[in-house]
Design a protein around this motif. Structure first.
Motif, PDB file in Angstrom:
ATOM      1  N   ASN A   1      10.697 -31.472  -8.466  1.00 39.99           N
ATOM      2  CA  ASN A   1      11.058 -33.216  -8.971  1.00 39.99           C
ATOM      3  C   ASN A   1      12.413 -34.007  -8.714  1.00 39.99           C
ATOM      4  O   ASN A   1      12.570 -34.649  -8.426  1.00 39.99           O
ATOM      5  CB  ASN A   1      11.484 -32.087 -10.442  1.00 39.99           C
ATOM      6  CG  ASN A   1      10.641 -32.142 -11.534  1.00 39.99           C
ATOM      7  OD1 ASN A   1       8.839 -32.268 -10.948  1.00 39.99           O
ATOM      8  ND2 ASN A   1      10.450 -30.614 -11.705  1.00 39.99           N
ATOM      9  N   GLN A   2      13.236 -32.998  -7.742  1.00 40.05           N
ATOM     10  CA  GLN A   2      13.913 -33.443  -6.909  1.00 40.05           C
ATOM     11  C   GLN A   2      13.561 -34.942  -5.368  1.00 40.05           C
ATOM     12  O   GLN A   2      13.944 -35.338  -4.976  1.00 40.05           O
ATOM     13  CB  GLN A   2      14.799 -32.418  -5.985  1.00 40.05           C
ATOM     14  CG  GLN A   2      15.957 -31.879  -7.666  1.00 40.05           C
ATOM     15  CD  GLN A   2      16.309 -32.580  -8.349  1.00 40.05           C
ATOM     16  OE1 GLN A   2      17.335 -33.159  -7.529  1.00 40.05           O
ATOM     17  NE2 GLN A   2      16.474 -32.220  -9.486  1.00 40.05           N
ATOM     18  N   ALA A   3      12.730 -34.027  -4.970  1.00 40.49           N
ATOM     19  CA  ALA A   3      11.564 -34.939  -3.587  1.00 40.49           C
ATOM     20  C   ALA A   3      10.676 -36.009  -4.455  1.00 40.49           C
ATOM     21  O   ALA A   3      11.504 -36.856  -3.490  1.00 40.49           O
ATOM     22  CB  ALA A   3      10.310 -33.884  -3.535  1.00 40.49           C
ATOM     23  N   ILE A   4      10.927 -36.162  -5.599  1.00 36.79           N
ATOM     24  CA  ILE A   4      10.236 -37.452  -6.165  1.00 36.79           C
ATOM     25  C   ILE A   4      10.549 -38.373  -6.084  1.00 36.79           C
ATOM     26  O   ILE A   4      10.220 -39.816  -5.097  1.00 36.79           O
ATOM     27  CB  ILE A   4       9.962 -37.587  -7.466  1.00 36.79           C
ATOM     28  CG1 ILE A   4       8.746 -36.388  -8.445  1.00 36.79           C
ATOM     29  CG2 ILE A   4       9.700 -38.592  -8.550  1.00 36.79           C
ATOM     30  CD1 ILE A   4       8.517 -35.921  -9.391  1.00 36.79           C
ATOM     31  N   PRO A   5      12.115 -38.852  -6.135  1.00 40.34           N
ATOM     32  CA  PRO A   5      12.308 -40.435  -5.632  1.00 40.34           C
ATOM     33  C   PRO A   5      12.548 -40.416  -3.850  1.00 40.34           C
ATOM     34  O   PRO A   5      11.928 -41.836  -3.643  1.00 40.34           O
ATOM     35  CB  PRO A   5      13.996 -40.170  -6.078  1.00 40.34           C
ATOM     36  CG  PRO A   5      14.306 -38.114  -6.779  1.00 40.34           C
ATOM     37  CD  PRO A   5      12.600 -38.262  -6.904  1.00 40.34           C
ATOM     38  N   PHE A   6      12.457 -39.715  -3.335  1.00 41.76           N
ATOM     39  CA  PHE A   6      12.710 -39.945  -1.832  1.00 41.76           C
ATOM     40  C   PHE A   6      11.957 -40.278  -1.900  1.00 41.76           C
ATOM     41  O   PHE A   6      11.233 -41.044  -0.895  1.00 41.76           O
ATOM     42  CB  PHE A   6      13.523 -38.479  -1.184  1.00 41.76           C
ATOM     43  CG  PHE A   6      14.363 -38.159  -1.604  1.00 41.76           C
ATOM     44  CD1 PHE A   6      15.269 -38.779  -0.935  1.00 41.76           C
ATOM     45  CD2 PHE A   6      14.581 -36.952  -2.563  1.00 41.76           C
ATOM     46  CE1 PHE A   6      17.533 -38.679  -0.686  1.00 41.76           C
ATOM     47  CE2 PHE A   6      16.431 -36.488  -2.247  1.00 41.76           C
ATOM     48  CZ  PHE A   6      17.641 -37.541  -2.145  1.00 41.76           C
ATOM     49  N   LEU A   7       9.810 -39.629  -1.816  1.00 35.97           N
ATOM     50  CA  LEU A   7       8.886 -40.335  -1.543  1.00 35.97           C
ATOM     51  C   LEU A   7       9.156 -41.472  -1.996  1.00 35.97           C
ATOM     52  O   LEU A   7       7.733 -42.145  -1.692  1.00 35.97           O
ATOM     53  CB  LEU A   7       8.173 -39.126  -1.937  1.00 35.97           C
ATOM     54  CG  LEU A   7       6.513 -39.345  -1.616  1.00 35.97           C
ATOM     55  CD1 LEU A   7       6.614 -39.165   0.252  1.00 35.97           C
ATOM     56  CD2 LEU A   7       5.763 -37.709  -2.441  1.00 35.97           C
ATOM     57  N   GLU A   8       9.213 -41.748  -3.327  1.00 36.65           N
ATOM     58  CA  GLU A   8       9.066 -43.174  -4.471  1.00 36.65           C
ATOM     59  C   GLU A   8       9.516 -43.955  -3.195  1.00 36.65           C
ATOM     60  O   GLU A   8       8.557 -45.205  -2.746  1.00 36.65           O
ATOM     61  CB  GLU A   8       9.797 -43.064  -5.635  1.00 36.65           C
ATOM     62  CG  GLU A   8       8.864 -42.209  -6.739  1.00 36.65           C
ATOM     63  CD  GLU A   8       9.709 -42.670  -8.232  1.00 36.65           C
ATOM     64  OE1 GLU A   8       9.085 -42.490  -9.215  1.00 36.65           O
ATOM     65  OE2 GLU A   8      10.755 -42.802  -8.185  1.00 36.65           O
TER      66      GLU A   8
END
Length: 264
Positions: free
Chosen positions: A197-204
């Motif tokens: 879940n913490q990875a989502i903003p970086f990939l977005e």
């Protein structure tokens, strides 16, 4: 007489450009030759090898896929000759044109070649050498990315996260085109740590800016998987649709279409 004078001037110029001399003319000449006779061609060979490796490495059918697949010897071996050619060209620059401005670039590229040739200790030696010998090198963001990539091969996502966080703390002018790659790899590191879940903003914030169709497609597919994991089916559907539309590889397009059919 003019011809003799011209030849004499040429010999004087070339004499001032020997490997041992360190003056303005010599540095300019060595920099010019380093790039056009060596580094440019070495980098082209490396990029071609890296692209072929990324395309030939299959995506896992279970679990999260990777934007940057780990270097598997099974698929890297076919490119060893290109990578060795790139390494040799960089070694020529280092030993013959040490007064030019491409020594740190060449050492870094040698490290990158060693990663894809599956020799991680040699890769790390070259990366560490550049950081220690050239403390003001503009390649820090690039080197931190590769060190993080090496750490993921060594199943050490914590070190990978640290190196990528260090990279993001660099001045904006030093990040340049590396920032999307840093964010995307940081997402991989967080997934490897068990924090999807913490990875989502970086990939977005990075997926649209990735530099190849395959990386974008893998990025959108991974984003769809992350949205599914977070319980956001509508966002997951939109991400899988973009991965399908990019049509990077038949296998990835099929997987994206399959996920869309499940969601719908």
């Amino acid at each position: 007489m003019r011809r003799k004078a011209g030849l004499a001037g040429l010999f004087l110029l070339l004499g001032g450009c020997s490997a041992e001399r360190n003056n303005a003319i010599s540095r300019t000449w060595h920099t010019f030759v380093s790039y056009f006779n060596g580094y440019y061609h070495a980098e082209q060979r490396f990029r071609l090898a890296q692209r072929e490796i990324e395309y030939s490495t299959p995506d896992p059918t279970e679990g999260f896929i990777r934007v940057y697949p780990l270097a598997d010897p099974t698929y890297c071996r076919t490119q060893y000759s290109r990578l060795e050619e790139a390494t040799k060209k960089c070694e020529v620059i280092i030993f013959r044109h040490k007064n030019g401005k491409y020594i740190d670039d060449s050492r870094t590229l040698i490290g990158q070649c060693w990663v894809l040739r599956n020799n991680l200790p040699n890769a790390e030696l070259n990366f560490s050498y550049v950081l220690n010998a050239f403390p003001k090198t503009p390649l820090k963001a690039k080197i931190y990315w590769w060190q993080a990539y090496v750490a993921l091969h060594e199943e050490n996502p914590f070190r990978a996260e640290t190196r990528l966080t260090d990279a993001l703390s660099l001045p904006e002018k030093d990040l340049k085109r590396y920032k999307p790659h840093i964010n995307a790899l940081l997402a991989q590191a967080l997934i490897a740590k068990g924090e999807p879940n913490q990875a989502i903003p970086f990939l977005e914030r990075s997926v649209k800016k990735l530099d190849t169709r395959l990386r974008k497609a893998r990025g959108y597919y991974l984003l769809g998987q992350l949205y599914q994991h977070a319980g956001k089916p509508l966002l997951a559907e939109a991400a899988f649709q973009k991965a399908f539309q990019l049509n990077a590889t038949n296998a990835l397009s099929f997987q994206a279409q399959f996920q869309l059919s499940l969601l719908r």
